[in-house]
Design a protein around this motif. Structure first.
Motif, PDB file in Angstrom:
ATOM      1  N   ARG A 131       0.808  -1.271  -0.154  1.00 46.66           N
ATOM      2  CA  ARG A 131      -0.055   0.136   0.015  1.00 46.66           C
ATOM      3  C   ARG A 131       0.989   1.170  -0.034  1.00 46.66           C
ATOM      4  O   ARG A 131       1.629   1.336   0.943  1.00 46.66           O
ATOM      5  CB  ARG A 131      -1.085  -0.082   1.127  1.00 46.66           C
ATOM      6  N   ASN A 132       0.843   2.090  -1.105  1.00 47.07           N
ATOM      7  CA  ASN A 132       1.263   3.236  -0.961  1.00 47.07           C
ATOM      8  C   ASN A 132       3.118   3.220  -1.013  1.00 47.07           C
ATOM      9  O   ASN A 132       3.914   3.906  -0.228  1.00 47.07           O
ATOM     10  CB  ASN A 132       0.926   4.388   0.056  1.00 47.07           C
ATOM     11  N   HIS A 184      -3.286   5.789  -2.177  1.00 48.71           N
ATOM     12  CA  HIS A 184      -3.341   5.788  -1.003  1.00 48.71           C
ATOM     13  C   HIS A 184      -4.786   5.100  -0.563  1.00 48.71           C
ATOM     14  O   HIS A 184      -5.093   5.075   0.785  1.00 48.71           O
ATOM     15  CB  HIS A 184      -3.600   7.260  -0.625  1.00 48.71           C
TER      16      HIS A 184
END
Length: 332
Positions: free
Chosen positions: A96-97, A119
């Motif tokens: 994630r990100n 995000h």
């Protein structure tokens, strides 16, 4: 083979009391206790394994013969949101990100790392050998070459649809297609070969969509924040059609998977239950109560697993830090 863990905590509720209740888990895995954020079945050298991504960024691969850890690696600095396997045998993980990484199974080392900024919580999907990845702006999906990271196309939905919430490949004879569901409740069908505009569009829900999946016959489900689980189908003409919803007691479906034959669906719910729904009539069959927190991910094995004598083994992963294996309605 290691003995299955005790399953005394399991409480199962069969919705139809005239039928035999589903069995408890065959086995459950607990690694470092971090929330399980991704699951997938993998095949190496003709043997089946279960890959698990965790909130702490770790990737763990479990041997389904011994039920022991084959390997574990700190794959990402943030949550490992997705694990996929390419036709080449390489494993792809999404942080994630953080980054998207391509892994060589034998060396257990990354062979490519692609910068990835998103995000949200949407997981990538593999379609036509490419990675369909949520991107920025949040309503767009990038099609990436998994080795070079080169962008092969971009699926840009109308901005009013909002953030892309979930992606799923649409299997079938019509070629590689992609389902994408958006914050507004809109469902789009994309043909990556013609990325300029979606092949079709359908408003499936007024609730917040959380997940989507479809079977090879084109029938699918969308999990939402509510108690209704909308259904849809993709006709022979490539058009999306709304169907009747399945209904659950408590709100919130975090994950959904249809068995490859489309006859059974598994719903991972916010209340910790793993609900089983008939794929055609959308009738609730059972609620399995092994997990004690949200069932973040569910997955059916794409091929029979001989050791467990299961035609379509089911795996579930939860915010309680465990992953479980199930053999449910395997004869129907």
């Amino acid at each position: 083979m290691a003995k299955p863990r005790a399953t005394s905590r399991v409480n199962m509720k069969s919705v139809d009391s005239s039928k035999k209740p589903p069995p408890p888990p065959l086995h459950y895995f607990k690694s470092d206790g971090a929330l399980v954020t991704a699951l997938n079945f993998l095949v190496f050298h003709d043997e089946a394994y279960l890959a698990q991504g965790s909130q702490d960024g770790n990737l763990t691969v479990w041997d389904l013969k011994s039920c022991e850890r084959r390997w574990s690696v700190a794959a990402h600095s943030s949550a490992c949101r997705a694990v996929e396997q390419l036709e080449s045998g390489h494993v792809v993980t999404q942080g994630r990100n953080d980054a998207i990484r391509l892994w060589d199974v034998d060396s257990q080392q990354p062979v490519a790392s692609l910068p990835f900024i998103h995000h949200g919580f949407c997981r990538m999907a593999v379609v036509g050998g490419r990675l369909a990845c949520p991107s920025e702006p949040a309503s767009e999906v990038a099609l990436l070459d998994p080795r070079s990271g080169a962008e092969a196309g971009r699926l840009a939905a109308p901005a009013e649809l909002g953030t892309v919430m979930a992606l799923a490949p649409l299997p079938g004879a019509a070629g590689a297609r992609l389902l994408a569901v958006y914050e507004s409740g809109g469902l789009l069908l994309w043909d990556p070969a013609q990325p300029c505009r979606p092949a079709d569009r359908l408003q499936v829900t007024t609730e917040t969509p959380m997940c989507v999946d479809a079977a090879t016959d084109g029938r699918g489900l969308v999990g939402t924040s509510g108690t209704a689980v909308p259904s849809f189908s993709v006709g022979a003409d490539g058009r999306l059609q709304a169907g009747p919803p399945a209904a659950i007691t408590n709100p919130g479906v975090a994950s959904v998977r249809l068995r490859p034959d489309g006859r059974l669906a598994a719903l991972g719910c916010w209340d910790g239950r793993l609900r089983l729904v008939s794929g055609r009539r959308l009738r609730l069959l059972a609620a399995l109560e092994h997990h004690t927190a949200t069932v973040e991910c569910v997955q059916f094995a794409p091929r029979p697993v001989r050791l467990w004598k299961a035609r379509a083994l089911l795996a579930s992963g939860s915010a309680d830090g465990t992953a479980a294996l199930w053999k449910v309605y395997d004869d129907s």
